[in-house]
Design a protein around this motif. Structure first.
Motif, PDB file in Angstrom:
ATOM      1  N   GLU A  51       1.148  -1.026  -0.063  1.00 21.73           N
ATOM      2  CA  GLU A  51       0.169   0.368   0.309  1.00 21.73           C
ATOM      3  C   GLU A  51       0.985   1.427  -0.186  1.00 21.73           C
ATOM      4  O   GLU A  51       1.860   1.012   0.492  1.00 21.73           O
ATOM      5  CB  GLU A  51      -0.616   0.101   1.174  1.00 21.73           C
ATOM      6  CG  GLU A  51      -0.475  -0.167   2.792  1.00 21.73           C
ATOM      7  CD  GLU A  51      -1.688   0.210   3.889  1.00 21.73           C
ATOM      8  OE1 GLU A  51      -2.576  -0.148   4.118  1.00 21.73           O
ATOM      9  OE2 GLU A  51      -0.811   0.184   4.636  1.00 21.73           O
ATOM     10  N   LEU A  52       0.072   2.451  -0.431  1.00 23.27           N
ATOM     11  CA  LEU A  52       0.733   3.445  -0.463  1.00 23.27           C
ATOM     12  C   LEU A  52       0.292   4.610  -0.047  1.00 23.27           C
ATOM     13  O   LEU A  52      -0.703   4.579  -0.005  1.00 23.27           O
ATOM     14  CB  LEU A  52       1.311   4.247  -1.903  1.00 23.27           C
ATOM     15  CG  LEU A  52       2.092   3.292  -2.691  1.00 23.27           C
ATOM     16  CD1 LEU A  52       1.715   3.683  -4.509  1.00 23.27           C
ATOM     17  CD2 LEU A  52       3.792   3.209  -2.764  1.00 23.27           C
ATOM     18  N   PRO A  53       1.088   6.124   0.533  1.00 18.62           N
ATOM     19  CA  PRO A  53       2.062   6.084   0.956  1.00 18.62           C
ATOM     20  C   PRO A  53       2.830   5.226   1.890  1.00 18.62           C
ATOM     21  O   PRO A  53       2.157   3.888   2.971  1.00 18.62           O
ATOM     22  CB  PRO A  53       2.241   7.012   1.300  1.00 18.62           C
ATOM     23  CG  PRO A  53       1.347   7.526   1.969  1.00 18.62           C
ATOM     24  CD  PRO A  53       0.332   6.458   1.893  1.00 18.62           C
ATOM     25  N   PHE A  54       4.326   4.846   1.690  1.00 15.33           N
ATOM     26  CA  PHE A  54       5.575   4.402   2.651  1.00 15.33           C
ATOM     27  C   PHE A  54       6.331   4.767   2.308  1.00 15.33           C
ATOM     28  O   PHE A  54       7.154   5.502   1.508  1.00 15.33           O
ATOM     29  CB  PHE A  54       5.007   2.356   1.338  1.00 15.33           C
ATOM     30  CG  PHE A  54       5.888   1.669   2.457  1.00 15.33           C
ATOM     31  CD1 PHE A  54       5.922   1.378   3.641  1.00 15.33           C
ATOM     32  CD2 PHE A  54       6.989   1.182   2.184  1.00 15.33           C
ATOM     33  CE1 PHE A  54       6.598  -0.071   3.981  1.00 15.33           C
ATOM     34  CE2 PHE A  54       8.199   0.096   2.822  1.00 15.33           C
ATOM     35  CZ  PHE A  54       8.136   0.089   3.875  1.00 15.33           C
ATOM     36  N   ASN A  55       7.368   4.799   3.385  1.00 16.71           N
ATOM     37  CA  ASN A  55       8.503   4.988   3.134  1.00 16.71           C
ATOM     38  C   ASN A  55       9.329   4.178   4.353  1.00 16.71           C
ATOM     39  O   ASN A  55       8.791   3.823   5.338  1.00 16.71           O
ATOM     40  CB  ASN A  55       8.757   6.399   3.862  1.00 16.71           C
ATOM     41  CG  ASN A  55       8.442   6.589   5.223  1.00 16.71           C
ATOM     42  OD1 ASN A  55       8.212   6.267   6.018  1.00 16.71           O
ATOM     43  ND2 ASN A  55       7.080   7.846   5.235  1.00 16.71           N
ATOM     44  N   VAL A  56      10.621   4.524   4.341  1.00 14.22           N
ATOM     45  CA  VAL A  56      11.541   3.969   4.881  1.00 14.22           C
ATOM     46  C   VAL A  56      12.465   5.149   4.964  1.00 14.22           C
ATOM     47  O   VAL A  56      13.222   5.887   4.069  1.00 14.22           O
ATOM     48  CB  VAL A  56      12.449   2.853   4.043  1.00 14.22           C
ATOM     49  CG1 VAL A  56      13.690   2.154   5.362  1.00 14.22           C
ATOM     50  CG2 VAL A  56      11.072   1.473   3.917  1.00 14.22           C
ATOM     51  N   ILE A  57      13.029   4.789   6.432  1.00 15.44           N
ATOM     52  CA  ILE A  57      14.489   5.816   6.816  1.00 15.44           C
ATOM     53  C   ILE A  57      15.515   4.497   6.871  1.00 15.44           C
ATOM     54  O   ILE A  57      15.565   4.115   7.915  1.00 15.44           O
ATOM     55  CB  ILE A  57      14.422   6.475   7.071  1.00 15.44           C
ATOM     56  CG1 ILE A  57      13.129   7.486   7.911  1.00 15.44           C
ATOM     57  CG2 ILE A  57      15.462   7.794   7.995  1.00 15.44           C
ATOM     58  CD1 ILE A  57      12.621   8.027   8.612  1.00 15.44           C
ATOM     59  N   ILE A  58      16.989   5.214   6.198  1.00 17.82           N
ATOM     60  CA  ILE A  58      17.877   4.331   6.273  1.00 17.82           C
ATOM     61  C   ILE A  58      19.214   5.330   6.947  1.00 17.82           C
ATOM     62  O   ILE A  58      18.922   6.603   6.830  1.00 17.82           O
ATOM     63  CB  ILE A  58      18.847   3.966   4.701  1.00 17.82           C
ATOM     64  CG1 ILE A  58      19.014   4.614   3.735  1.00 17.82           C
ATOM     65  CG2 ILE A  58      16.738   3.246   4.155  1.00 17.82           C
ATOM     66  CD1 ILE A  58      19.235   4.366   2.113  1.00 17.82           C
ATOM     67  N   ASP A  59      20.451   4.704   7.623  1.00 18.28           N
ATOM     68  CA  ASP A  59      21.468   5.850   7.750  1.00 18.28           C
ATOM     69  C   ASP A  59      21.913   5.201   6.866  1.00 18.28           C
ATOM     70  O   ASP A  59      22.352   4.716   6.105  1.00 18.28           O
ATOM     71  CB  ASP A  59      21.698   5.157   9.323  1.00 18.28           C
ATOM     72  CG  ASP A  59      22.933   3.322   8.881  1.00 18.28           C
ATOM     73  OD1 ASP A  59      22.629   2.827   7.715  1.00 18.28           O
ATOM     74  OD2 ASP A  59      22.657   2.735  10.531  1.00 18.28           O
ATOM     75  N   GLY A  60      23.553   6.300   7.678  1.00 20.79           N
ATOM     76  CA  GLY A  60      24.654   6.432   6.095  1.00 20.79           C
ATOM     77  C   GLY A  60      24.695   5.058   5.712  1.00 20.79           C
ATOM     78  O   GLY A  60      26.238   4.908   4.687  1.00 20.79           O
ATOM     79  N   GLU A  61      24.579   4.384   7.190  1.00 18.30           N
ATOM     80  CA  GLU A  61      25.203   2.978   6.129  1.00 18.30           C
ATOM     81  C   GLU A  61      24.584   2.071   5.536  1.00 18.30           C
ATOM     82  O   GLU A  61      24.629   0.402   5.191  1.00 18.30           O
ATOM     83  CB  GLU A  61      26.113   1.205   7.652  1.00 18.30           C
ATOM     84  CG  GLU A  61      26.939   2.795   8.263  1.00 18.30           C
ATOM     85  CD  GLU A  61      27.931   2.752   7.223  1.00 18.30           C
ATOM     86  OE1 GLU A  61      28.673   1.645   7.027  1.00 18.30           O
ATOM     87  OE2 GLU A  61      28.845   3.614   7.015  1.00 18.30           O
ATOM     88  N   GLY A  62      23.084   2.595   5.000  1.00 18.40           N
ATOM     89  CA  GLY A  62      22.200   1.796   4.149  1.00 18.40           C
ATOM     90  C   GLY A  62      21.284   0.852   5.513  1.00 18.40           C
ATOM     91  O   GLY A  62      20.556   0.154   4.131  1.00 18.40           O
ATOM     92  N   ASN A  63      21.066   1.148   6.273  1.00 17.71           N
ATOM     93  CA  ASN A  63      20.778   0.217   7.267  1.00 17.71           C
ATOM     94  C   ASN A  63      19.254   1.325   7.719  1.00 17.71           C
ATOM     95  O   ASN A  63      19.057   1.933   7.372  1.00 17.71           O
ATOM     96  CB  ASN A  63      21.313  -0.208   8.819  1.00 17.71           C
ATOM     97  CG  ASN A  63      22.558  -0.141   8.714  1.00 17.71           C
ATOM     98  OD1 ASN A  63      22.708  -1.462   8.376  1.00 17.71           O
ATOM     99  ND2 ASN A  63      23.492  -0.030   9.239  1.00 17.71           N
ATOM    100  N   ILE A  64      18.362   0.184   7.794  1.00 24.71           N
ATOM    101  CA  ILE A  64      16.788   0.408   7.780  1.00 24.71           C
ATOM    102  C   ILE A  64      16.821   0.443   9.426  1.00 24.71           C
ATOM    103  O   ILE A  64      17.028   0.155  10.247  1.00 24.71           O
ATOM    104  CB  ILE A  64      15.612  -0.473   7.800  1.00 24.71           C
ATOM    105  CG1 ILE A  64      15.799  -0.522   6.037  1.00 24.71           C
ATOM    106  CG2 ILE A  64      14.391  -0.184   7.998  1.00 24.71           C
ATOM    107  CD1 ILE A  64      14.887  -1.994   5.708  1.00 24.71           C
TER     108      ILE A  64
END
Length: 170
Positions: free
Chosen positions: A136-149
């Protein structure tokens, strides 16, 4: 004997497929899957090029009314953290699940979106939708500088507070 073998095989496959599925979950603490798609100008862009930055990956589409409704809020956040953007500490990556390039470009222009936008124009058939388990949308993910969620599916005040806390630490 055959039924027992068959039962064991079915049980093994069920457990094994469950193990594989569990390994691919989009969860806080796991690596975010790579994303490589085209920008509106046709050039290729990869999520990994943002290594070292806090990245808000915003999955959206022009046909999704709540997604369209979020764009002015995202614009406000992008402007609020413009210094962190300039200092290469923060970025928003818009990933569109559109299928019509013209509609996508019109929405980018209409909302004056100035953060990175990419799409493969494959709608729900996009491999990224599957990789990120988007249903479903909207959906988001925040990652750190190492690409970890480090967070997922935050919206409105919750998103604002999270970014404020994370970006004030840097």
């Amino acid at each position: 004997m055959i039924n027992m073998k068959k039962s064991f095989t079915i049980l093994f496959l069920a457990l094994f497929s469950g193990f594989i599925f569990a390994q691919n979950k989009i969860e806080v603490g796991k690596k975010a899957p790579e994303i490589t798609m085209s920008k509106p100008d046709g050039s290729s862009f990869s999520l990994s090029s943002l290594k070292g930055k806090l990245v808000l990956i915003d999955f959206w589409a022009t046909w999704c009314a709540p997604c369209v409704g979020e764009q002015p809020e995202l614009k406000k956040l992008y402007e609020t953290y413009s210094e962190q953007v300039k200092a290469n500490k923060f970025e928003i990556l818009g990933v569109s699940l559109d299928k019509n390039k013209e509609s996508w470009q019109k929405a980018i222009d209409r909302f004056n979106i100035n953060w990175i936008q990419i799409s493969d124009l494959k709608f729900w058939k996009s491999p990224v939708a599957k990789a990120y388990e988007i249903d479903e949308l909207p959906f988001n993910v925040i990652i750190d500088g190492e690409g970890n969620i480090i967070a997922k599916n935050l919206h409105e005040k919750e998103l604002e507070e999270f970014l404020k806390k994370r970006l004030s630490q840097n």
